[in-house]
Motif scaffolding. Sequence first.
Motif, PDB file in Angstrom:
ATOM      1  N   GLU A  96       0.833  -1.210   0.000  1.00 40.00           N
ATOM      2  CA  GLU A  96       0.000   0.000   0.000  1.00 40.00           C
ATOM      3  C   GLU A  96       0.868   1.259   0.000  1.00 40.00           C
ATOM      4  O   GLU A  96       0.558   2.246  -0.672  1.00 40.00           O
ATOM      5  N   LYS A  97       1.960   1.209   0.754  1.00 47.49           N
ATOM      6  CA  LYS A  97       2.867   2.348   0.791  1.00 47.49           C
ATOM      7  C   LYS A  97       3.503   2.567  -0.581  1.00 47.49           C
ATOM      8  O   LYS A  97       3.683   3.705  -1.027  1.00 47.49           O
ATOM      9  N   MET A  98       3.838   1.466  -1.238  1.00 47.29           N
ATOM     10  CA  MET A  98       4.402   1.562  -2.581  1.00 47.29           C
ATOM     11  C   MET A  98       3.399   2.178  -3.544  1.00 47.29           C
ATOM     12  O   MET A  98       3.757   3.022  -4.384  1.00 47.29           O
ATOM     13  N   GLN A  99       2.141   1.766  -3.422  1.00 47.43           N
ATOM     14  CA  GLN A  99       1.096   2.318  -4.280  1.00 47.43           C
ATOM     15  C   GLN A  99       0.966   3.821  -4.086  1.00 47.43           C
ATOM     16  O   GLN A  99       0.861   4.576  -5.064  1.00 47.43           O
ATOM     17  N   ASP A 100       0.997   4.265  -2.835  1.00 43.37           N
ATOM     18  CA  ASP A 100       0.896   5.704  -2.550  1.00 43.37           C
ATOM     19  C   ASP A 100       2.091   6.461  -3.124  1.00 43.37           C
ATOM     20  O   ASP A 100       1.948   7.559  -3.676  1.00 43.37           O
ATOM     21  N   SER A 101       3.290   5.860  -3.006  1.00 44.39           N
ATOM     22  CA  SER A 101       4.503   6.513  -3.527  1.00 44.39           C
ATOM     23  C   SER A 101       4.445   6.626  -5.038  1.00 44.39           C
ATOM     24  O   SER A 101       4.831   7.657  -5.614  1.00 44.39           O
ATOM     25  N   ALA A 106       3.546   9.910 -10.060  1.00 50.14           N
ATOM     26  CA  ALA A 106       2.713  10.225 -11.227  1.00 50.14           C
ATOM     27  C   ALA A 106       2.279  11.685 -11.199  1.00 50.14           C
ATOM     28  O   ALA A 106       2.338  12.389 -12.225  1.00 50.14           O
ATOM     29  N   VAL A 107       1.862  12.152 -10.039  1.00 45.76           N
ATOM     30  CA  VAL A 107       1.417  13.545  -9.906  1.00 45.76           C
ATOM     31  C   VAL A 107       2.591  14.497 -10.111  1.00 45.76           C
ATOM     32  O   VAL A 107       2.467  15.530 -10.795  1.00 45.76           O
ATOM     33  N   SER A 108       3.747  14.160  -9.523  1.00 51.48           N
ATOM     34  CA  SER A 108       4.920  15.034  -9.604  1.00 51.48           C
ATOM     35  C   SER A 108       5.396  15.223 -11.037  1.00 51.48           C
ATOM     36  O   SER A 108       5.868  16.305 -11.406  1.00 51.48           O
ATOM     37  N   TYR A 109       5.274  14.186 -11.864  1.00 45.84           N
ATOM     38  CA  TYR A 109       5.762  14.255 -13.243  1.00 45.84           C
ATOM     39  C   TYR A 109       4.636  14.486 -14.253  1.00 45.84           C
ATOM     40  O   TYR A 109       4.847  14.358 -15.455  1.00 45.84           O
ATOM     41  N   ASP A 115      -3.221   5.524 -16.004  1.00 48.41           N
ATOM     42  CA  ASP A 115      -2.310   4.923 -16.976  1.00 48.41           C
ATOM     43  C   ASP A 115      -0.964   4.591 -16.330  1.00 48.41           C
ATOM     44  O   ASP A 115      -0.363   3.550 -16.617  1.00 48.41           O
ATOM     45  N   PHE A 116      -0.515   5.466 -15.491  1.00 51.27           N
ATOM     46  CA  PHE A 116       0.768   5.272 -14.822  1.00 51.27           C
ATOM     47  C   PHE A 116       0.750   4.016 -13.948  1.00 51.27           C
ATOM     48  O   PHE A 116       1.701   3.230 -13.965  1.00 51.27           O
ATOM     49  N   MET A 117      -0.323   3.825 -13.199  1.00 55.85           N
ATOM     50  CA  MET A 117      -0.403   2.706 -12.264  1.00 55.85           C
ATOM     51  C   MET A 117      -0.550   1.363 -12.981  1.00 55.85           C
ATOM     52  O   MET A 117      -0.227   0.316 -12.418  1.00 55.85           O
TER      53      MET A 117
END
Length: 210
Positions: A96-101, A106-109, A115-117
């Motif tokens: 879950e932590k990996m998913q949040d990271s 995705a938001v930062s870039y 699509d990113f996930m």
Amino acid sequence: TLFRSLLQYIHLFLQKNYPELENFPNQMKNVRAVMRVAVDNLGTQVEKMEQNLKKVESEIEHADSSPFSNDKFSSVMKEFYDEASKTVKKVSDAYEKMQDSLKEVAVSYGEKETDFMKDPGAFFGIVVEFFDDYEKMKEKNEKAKANEEKKRKMAGRSATPQKKDAAADDEQGLLSKRGAALFSGANFKKKQPQIDMGELQMLMARRGKA
């Protein structure tokens, strides 16, 4: 100075202004590992572990209600269940932590989250490719700098002998001029005084009378 590419500019800019960041790809080695992670498959594996753990829990509850009091299944599996539950909880929390990271990346870039996930490896593959190209340009710049330094040293060494040669040429030229004068007798030719013939005759006449 004209830059051949944006990568060359980035490297030289970091080298001059932020030398601590010049080797930033080496500081982000984990990116290569992330690129190889199949996020979907990892999520599926976590779900299976949680489902299997629930089955064990159900079996333990069934054994507790069994009329066979000498059955040790429940006592043995409870110990296993407790340890397995802790492990599965850690794995689930990490996932879950990996998913949040990943969502933050995705938001930062500016990537579309859905699509990113689906395939984060595609994005990180581009990042790794950029790292590789940067390292190649860094190596190229360092070789060019070494060659320029070598040329400067060679130019400095060749400059001194050239000055000596020029001085030698001047000295040789002076000797040549002096030698030519020596052989021609120019240095020995002195202007002789001119004798007036009338004065010479008068002088000889005076000596005759005497």
